[in-house]
Scaffold this motif. Structure first.
Motif, mmCIF file in Angstrom:
data_model
loop_
_atom_site.group_PDB
_atom_site.id
_atom_site.type_symbol
_atom_site.label_atom_id
_atom_site.label_comp_id
_atom_site.label_asym_id
_atom_site.label_seq_id
_atom_site.Cartn_x
_atom_site.Cartn_y
_atom_site.Cartn_z
ATOM 1 N N ASP A 165 51.074 -3.015 -3.722
ATOM 2 C CA ASP A 165 49.837 -2.293 -3.431
ATOM 3 C C ASP A 165 49.322 -1.663 -4.727
ATOM 4 O O ASP A 165 49.961 -0.780 -5.296
ATOM 5 C CB ASP A 165 50.103 -1.220 -2.372
ATOM 6 N N GLY A 166 48.183 -2.131 -5.199
ATOM 7 C CA GLY A 166 47.620 -1.638 -6.460
ATOM 8 C C GLY A 166 47.252 -0.165 -6.424
ATOM 9 O O GLY A 166 47.427 0.555 -7.404
ATOM 10 N N ASP A 167 46.754 0.295 -5.278
ATOM 11 C CA ASP A 167 46.387 1.711 -5.167
ATOM 12 C C ASP A 167 47.614 2.604 -5.231
ATOM 13 O O ASP A 167 47.586 3.683 -5.833
ATOM 14 C CB ASP A 167 45.624 1.955 -3.867
ATOM 15 N N ALA A 168 48.715 2.167 -4.636
ATOM 16 C CA ALA A 168 49.956 2.945 -4.712
ATOM 17 C C ALA A 168 50.476 2.975 -6.145
ATOM 18 O O ALA A 168 50.978 4.000 -6.613
ATOM 19 C CB ALA A 168 51.005 2.358 -3.776
ATOM 20 N N ALA A 169 50.345 1.849 -6.852
ATOM 21 C CA ALA A 169 50.773 1.801 -8.253
ATOM 22 C C ALA A 169 49.924 2.736 -9.107
ATOM 23 O O ALA A 169 50.445 3.449 -9.972
ATOM 24 C CB ALA A 169 50.689 0.371 -8.773
ATOM 25 N N LEU A 170 48.614 2.736 -8.875
ATOM 26 C CA LEU A 170 47.738 3.655 -9.616
ATOM 27 C C LEU A 170 48.062 5.107 -9.298
ATOM 28 O O LEU A 170 48.072 5.956 -10.188
ATOM 29 C CB LEU A 170 46.276 3.366 -9.279
ATOM 30 N N GLU A 212 42.245 5.065 -20.034
ATOM 31 C CA GLU A 212 42.703 3.689 -19.851
ATOM 32 C C GLU A 212 43.080 3.420 -18.407
ATOM 33 O O GLU A 212 42.802 2.353 -17.863
ATOM 34 C CB GLU A 212 43.917 3.408 -20.742
ATOM 35 N N LEU A 213 43.723 4.418 -17.782
ATOM 36 C CA LEU A 213 44.104 4.264 -16.380
ATOM 37 C C LEU A 213 42.863 4.157 -15.494
ATOM 38 O O LEU A 213 42.838 3.375 -14.545
ATOM 39 C CB LEU A 213 44.982 5.431 -15.946
ATOM 40 N N ALA A 214 41.830 4.921 -15.821
ATOM 41 C CA ALA A 214 40.580 4.829 -15.060
ATOM 42 C C ALA A 214 39.941 3.451 -15.233
ATOM 43 O O ALA A 214 39.382 2.893 -14.273
ATOM 44 C CB ALA A 214 39.618 5.923 -15.506
ATOM 45 N N GLN A 215 40.024 2.883 -16.435
ATOM 46 C CA GLN A 215 39.493 1.535 -16.649
ATOM 47 C C GLN A 215 40.275 0.505 -15.839
ATOM 48 O O GLN A 215 39.697 -0.420 -15.271
ATOM 49 C CB GLN A 215 39.537 1.174 -18.132
ATOM 50 N N LEU A 216 41.597 0.679 -15.779
ATOM 51 C CA LEU A 216 42.405 -0.225 -14.961
ATOM 52 C C LEU A 216 42.060 -0.077 -13.481
ATOM 53 O O LEU A 216 42.046 -1.052 -12.739
ATOM 54 C CB LEU A 216 43.898 0.054 -15.173
ATOM 55 N N ALA A 217 41.785 1.137 -13.057
ATOM 56 C CA ALA A 217 41.443 1.371 -11.651
ATOM 57 C C ALA A 217 40.110 0.719 -11.300
ATOM 58 O O ALA A 217 39.899 0.313 -10.152
ATOM 59 C CB ALA A 217 41.391 2.869 -11.372
ATOM 60 N N ASP A 218 39.211 0.611 -12.266
ATOM 61 C CA ASP A 218 37.902 0.012 -12.014
ATOM 62 C C ASP A 218 37.957 -1.515 -11.907
ATOM 63 O O ASP A 218 37.027 -2.120 -11.375
ATOM 64 C CB ASP A 218 36.917 0.401 -13.121
ATOM 65 N N GLN A 219 39.012 -2.110 -12.417
ATOM 66 C CA GLN A 219 39.111 -3.569 -12.348
ATOM 67 C C GLN A 219 39.374 -3.999 -10.916
ATOM 68 O O GLN A 219 40.147 -3.383 -10.190
ATOM 69 C CB GLN A 219 40.237 -4.074 -13.252
ATOM 70 N N SER A 220 38.719 -5.049 -10.520
ATOM 71 C CA SER A 220 38.836 -5.493 -9.120
ATOM 72 C C SER A 220 40.034 -6.407 -8.904
ATOM 73 O O SER A 220 40.615 -6.428 -7.828
ATOM 74 C CB SER A 220 37.552 -6.184 -8.689
ATOM 75 N N THR A 221 40.405 -7.185 -9.903
ATOM 76 C CA THR A 221 41.529 -8.102 -9.717
ATOM 77 C C THR A 221 42.834 -7.387 -10.038
ATOM 78 O O THR A 221 42.973 -6.746 -11.064
ATOM 79 C CB THR A 221 41.392 -9.326 -10.642
ATOM 80 N N ARG A 222 43.777 -7.522 -9.124
ATOM 81 C CA ARG A 222 45.091 -6.896 -9.300
ATOM 82 C C ARG A 222 46.139 -8.009 -9.387
ATOM 83 O O ARG A 222 47.004 -8.146 -8.541
ATOM 84 C CB ARG A 222 45.407 -5.963 -8.130
ATOM 85 N N ASP A 223 46.041 -8.801 -10.443
ATOM 86 C CA ASP A 223 46.996 -9.892 -10.617
ATOM 87 C C ASP A 223 48.169 -9.427 -11.484
ATOM 88 O O ASP A 223 48.268 -8.255 -11.831
ATOM 89 C CB ASP A 223 46.302 -11.110 -11.226
ATOM 90 N N ASN A 224 49.047 -10.365 -11.839
ATOM 91 C CA ASN A 224 50.215 -9.985 -12.619
ATOM 92 C C ASN A 224 49.834 -9.458 -14.003
ATOM 93 O O ASN A 224 50.518 -8.601 -14.555
ATOM 94 C CB ASN A 224 51.213 -11.139 -12.719
ATOM 95 N N HIS A 225 48.715 -9.932 -14.545
ATOM 96 C CA HIS A 225 48.237 -9.415 -15.831
ATOM 97 C C HIS A 225 47.855 -7.936 -15.694
ATOM 98 O O HIS A 225 48.128 -7.137 -16.591
ATOM 99 C CB HIS A 225 47.044 -10.241 -16.324
ATOM 100 N N TRP A 226 47.236 -7.582 -14.587
ATOM 101 C CA TRP A 226 46.846 -6.188 -14.346
ATOM 102 C C TRP A 226 48.081 -5.289 -14.285
ATOM 103 O O TRP A 226 48.098 -4.208 -14.862
ATOM 104 C CB TRP A 226 46.052 -6.100 -13.046
ATOM 105 N N TYR A 227 49.110 -5.733 -13.588
ATOM 106 C CA TYR A 227 50.347 -4.952 -13.498
ATOM 107 C C TYR A 227 51.059 -4.876 -14.851
ATOM 108 O O TYR A 227 51.674 -3.869 -15.183
ATOM 109 C CB TYR A 227 51.287 -5.546 -12.437
ATOM 110 N N ARG A 228 50.954 -5.934 -15.644
ATOM 111 C CA ARG A 228 51.521 -5.920 -16.990
ATOM 112 C C ARG A 228 50.806 -4.879 -17.849
ATOM 113 O O ARG A 228 51.442 -4.146 -18.611
ATOM 114 C CB ARG A 228 51.413 -7.313 -17.607
ATOM 115 N N GLU A 229 49.480 -4.793 -17.716
ATOM 116 C CA GLU A 229 48.715 -3.785 -18.460
ATOM 117 C C GLU A 229 49.092 -2.368 -18.020
ATOM 118 O O GLU A 229 49.225 -1.466 -18.851
ATOM 119 C CB GLU A 229 47.208 -4.000 -18.266
ATOM 120 N N LEU A 230 49.246 -2.159 -16.725
ATOM 121 C CA LEU A 230 49.636 -0.848 -16.210
ATOM 122 C C LEU A 230 51.018 -0.463 -16.728
ATOM 123 O O LEU A 230 51.228 0.668 -17.191
ATOM 124 C CB LEU A 230 49.614 -0.858 -14.681
ATOM 125 N N ASN A 231 51.939 -1.390 -16.694
ATOM 126 C CA ASN A 231 53.284 -1.126 -17.196
ATOM 127 C C ASN A 231 53.263 -0.865 -18.698
ATOM 128 O O ASN A 231 53.967 0.019 -19.199
ATOM 129 C CB ASN A 231 54.203 -2.307 -16.869
#
Length: 154
Positions: free
Chosen positions: A137-142, A61-80
């Motif tokens: 920074d999305g890369d730092a979060a990943l 799942e984390l790899a799928q999140l890393a493949d997404q290009s948009t790093r909006d608030n929804h993306w951070y919500r999914e990571l959290n």
């Protein structure tokens, strides 16, 4: 003349050498101990693999999140959300799904054995969920999420 007393002796007859089969009782005991040890090792490995099965799907799942290009608030919500699900699975007794804000950040720092350098990234991740245009920074979060997951093996 007297007969030679040595001539009356018989030749030495040695017993037949023991064969390979049947083994001595000590070898049977050693074989039994080895079989038990191998069975216990296999059972432990199977149990460990089953306990860590969730970790493989979390990494996917984390790899799928890393493949997404948009790093909006929804993306951070999914990571959290991913981190919360993993924490709930790994630490059910601590009820991590009820944590938020600083308590959630402290939980991740403690359970992931993360350094205080990661605290800034954690704060930015927490705030990014509520911002329309996150500046985290999305890369730092990943990287933080990967590090935390790597340290969660049972």
């Amino acid at each position: 003349m007297e007969p030679d007393p040595l001539s009356q002796l018989r030749d030495i007859h040695l017993p037949e050498p023991g064969g390979f089969w049947p083994p001595a009782p000590g070898w049977w005991l050693l074989a039994l101990i080895a079989i038990i040890a191998v069975a216990l090792l296999v059972a432990w490995l199977i149990q460990r693999r089953q306990r860590n099965r969730w970790l493989g799907s979390a990494r996917q799942e984390l790899a799928q999140l890393a493949d997404q290009s948009t790093r909006d608030n929804h993306w951070y919500r999914e990571l959290n959300s991913l981190l919360k699900r993993c924490a709930r699975h790994r630490y059910p007794e601590r009820r991590p799904d009820a944590l938020s804000g600083e308590a959630w950040q402290a939980f991740l720092l403690e359970t992931g054995e993360l350094s205080s350098d990661h605290l800034n990234v954690l704060k930015a991740m927490s705030e990014a969920v509520w911002q329309p245009r996150p500046d985290c920074d999305g890369d730092a979060a990943l990287s933080l999420a990967r590090t935390w997951l790597r340290r969660q093996s049972c």
